[in-house]
Scaffold this active site. Sequence first.
Site, PDB file in Angstrom:
ATOM      1  N   TYR A 138     -48.366 -33.914   6.771  1.00 28.72           N
ATOM      2  CA  TYR A 138     -48.891 -34.448   8.034  1.00 28.72           C
ATOM      3  C   TYR A 138     -48.269 -33.708   9.213  1.00 28.72           C
ATOM      4  CZ  TYR A 138     -50.502 -37.756  11.541  1.00 28.72           C
ATOM      5  OH  TYR A 138     -51.116 -38.322  12.628  1.00 28.72           O
ATOM      6  N   SER A 193     -56.429 -36.307   9.441  1.00 28.27           N
ATOM      7  CA  SER A 193     -56.237 -36.467  10.876  1.00 28.27           C
ATOM      8  C   SER A 193     -55.413 -35.284  11.401  1.00 28.27           C
ATOM      9  CB  SER A 193     -55.574 -37.814  11.167  1.00 28.27           C
ATOM     10  OG  SER A 193     -55.658 -38.142  12.524  1.00 28.27           O
ATOM     11  N   ASP A 247     -66.236 -42.435  12.852  1.00 26.78           N
ATOM     12  CA  ASP A 247     -64.858 -42.128  13.224  1.00 26.78           C
ATOM     13  C   ASP A 247     -64.801 -41.955  14.736  1.00 26.78           C
ATOM     14  OD1 ASP A 247     -62.284 -41.282  13.575  1.00 26.78           O
ATOM     15  OD2 ASP A 247     -62.334 -39.776  11.983  1.00 26.78           O
ATOM     16  N   HIS A 281     -62.150 -43.656  10.594  1.00 22.21           N
ATOM     17  CA  HIS A 281     -60.997 -42.776  10.421  1.00 22.21           C
ATOM     18  C   HIS A 281     -60.227 -43.078   9.139  1.00 22.21           C
ATOM     19  CE1 HIS A 281     -58.493 -39.676  12.113  1.00 22.21           C
ATOM     20  NE2 HIS A 281     -57.398 -40.414  12.013  1.00 22.21           N
TER      21      HIS A 281
END
Length: 710
Positions: free
Chosen positions: A482, A562, A645, A680
């Site tokens: 991430y 994301s 989203d 999302h």
Amino acid sequence: MKRTLIAAATLLATASIPASAQDMTAPDYPETRRGDVVETIFGEAVADPYRWLEEDVRNSQDVANWVDRQNTVTDAYLAKLPARDWFTKRIGELYDFERFSVPVERGGRYFYTGNSGLQNQSPLYVRDSLDAAPRLLIDPNEWAEDGATALSGWVPSPDGTRLLYSVQDGGTDWRILRVMDVATGDQIGGEIRWAKFTGLSWVGEDGFLYSRFPEPEEGEDFQAINMNQAVYYHALGSDQADDRLVFSTPDHPERNHTAQTTSDGRWAIITSSTGTDSRYEVNLIDLSQGWNTRPLVPGFENSWNLIDSVGSRLFFSTNADAPLYRVVSIDMDNLQAGWTEVLAERDQPIAGASLVGGHLVVEYLEDASSAAYVYTLDGELVREMDFAGIGSASGFYGSPDSAEMFYAFSSFNRPAAIYRYDVSSGDSTVFAEPELTFNPDDFVVEQRFYESKDGTRVPMFIMRRADVAASGKAVPTLLYGYGGFDVSLTPGFSTSRMAWVEAGGAFALANIRGGGEYGKAWHDAGRRANKQNVFDDFIAAGEFLITEGVTSENGLAIQGGSNGGLLVGAVSNQRPDLFAAGNAAVGVMDMLRFDQWTAGRYWVDDYGYPDREEDWRILRAYSPLHNIQPATDYPALLVTTADTDDRVVPGHSFKYTAALQAEDLGDRPQLIRIETRAGHGSGKPTDKAIEEASDIAAFLAYWTGLKPGE
């Protein structure tokens, strides 16, 4: 477009693809119209031929048609993957176990969600006492035929007689708020609309605080920039139009505001922010004296997180003068004494804290794994809590006047078990524990450390079957990361990762910079001008897995969602030779325009400002959309997004995929999978989650050579 590769490029690409995979090379992609948008930004002409794909699919037939064509091609491709049925079956089996959330006690009642296994949404239950049988309170599976309407947040009133809860439809970030009578199940009053990024906080038994935005213009629900958030008080039985405006900053429409109330109901804390950074102003309301607000912490300089109160004494965790956080308190009846340090900063960052039974329970991250300690309110250590090895603890729910606390613990090879803990005695008992279709001891979880490009030591978790780890054999490996927004990745259970490892592969999680695993410095080292460190850390993780023999040169797949989708896109551009396949999920792909939609404006804290030249040049250098390398052999890429989203709008993924498909990138496919009635990630029904996870796993397995059952 149809792929038109020159002969030399075709030979080069084919040579790097395993022979078994050459019958699944890239299909003919749908034609994507190129526009003529070119903008000169800071002296550079920037073409944006797919600007039209930014339009909301609900409002543009052209975009809707493009989505249909892309899904038709992708669905046909995925249907041919040989491991798809295996992953669908096994991930479904792994999902099929009873699971629970951490209980919340109010007025002697215990509230928690439970799922029998394959229910699309988890119903909410209540026990009228600890030993009473559970009673179904809310079943969101009855709300929509497709299972895509979810129960989101919920909080019982202080005496447990009423329940405030939020509804999420189709994956959107918008929430609908409702109140229920716990005894009868009847709805009390009407609905609250246009709540988003909101807390849910009772004020007594007859009203609550929430945050909302102004109603957007028609057709702009899922794309308009979110501005002018405000805190309101809603009295039960009244109309939303009559709600009291409690706090707003019309002169600063970019500020966000959320409200919390303390357990005793006396204090309301309003926390204001300007973006995603943990830099807050705090205002206080003494609810026993009315609605007047007064500043408690001015300046947007540090993080301040309310723990709770005891009488006039408020407890916070903060990184003021403590990058790894400390616990402080202030006595509102003795303000001249100022802030008092309760727990000093230590070598590990504080991940959370609770005030339970006259004690502080503080969770620390020790090399990205949970550890928790019980202290007196004066900061004296009472004991360390015992956990079952490397893993993640969460919850720590209780109240200042009761010794009873609940928490969950999970790891890569262990789904969450729920525990009841007595902070006075230290006794811990199982409240709920799942029955599994696998033996956790058949899997090995280890932590290793590797060096990044600049010599920084980075931790990584690796999970494999015990027999695979013992053999020392290199196997197809899925690497996840991430690296942003101060988010810490800790060990947790995932059915799709478990299925991957059961199939004979390895799963690795790299705790790269940009996260919060080592506090503020770790976050700062991976954002704004330092963002390249994130990509370097992830690339180094892949190289480490190959060098250490965990995987082979053609056996590495990558995944991120994301900000992690941005990560996958960026490293695929920078080191396409290193990865065999990747899944970029709901990613931020256009770094020059991310601040134009919904919540994107908040992200400037991590990414920088696209309208400032210094920041723009940094963003331009790594933006996935703008740095695709033509005539280069790329990994097989599956981009995943959803039509609802409204966090990272799907136009990011649409434009990125169109740009990939327009270039000659070798014989591996670059496809997009677009879910409908999903957002999302949160609120996604189980059947859609299983289907999506199976498609992704089968795609990555094919291109890394993972063959379940062999």
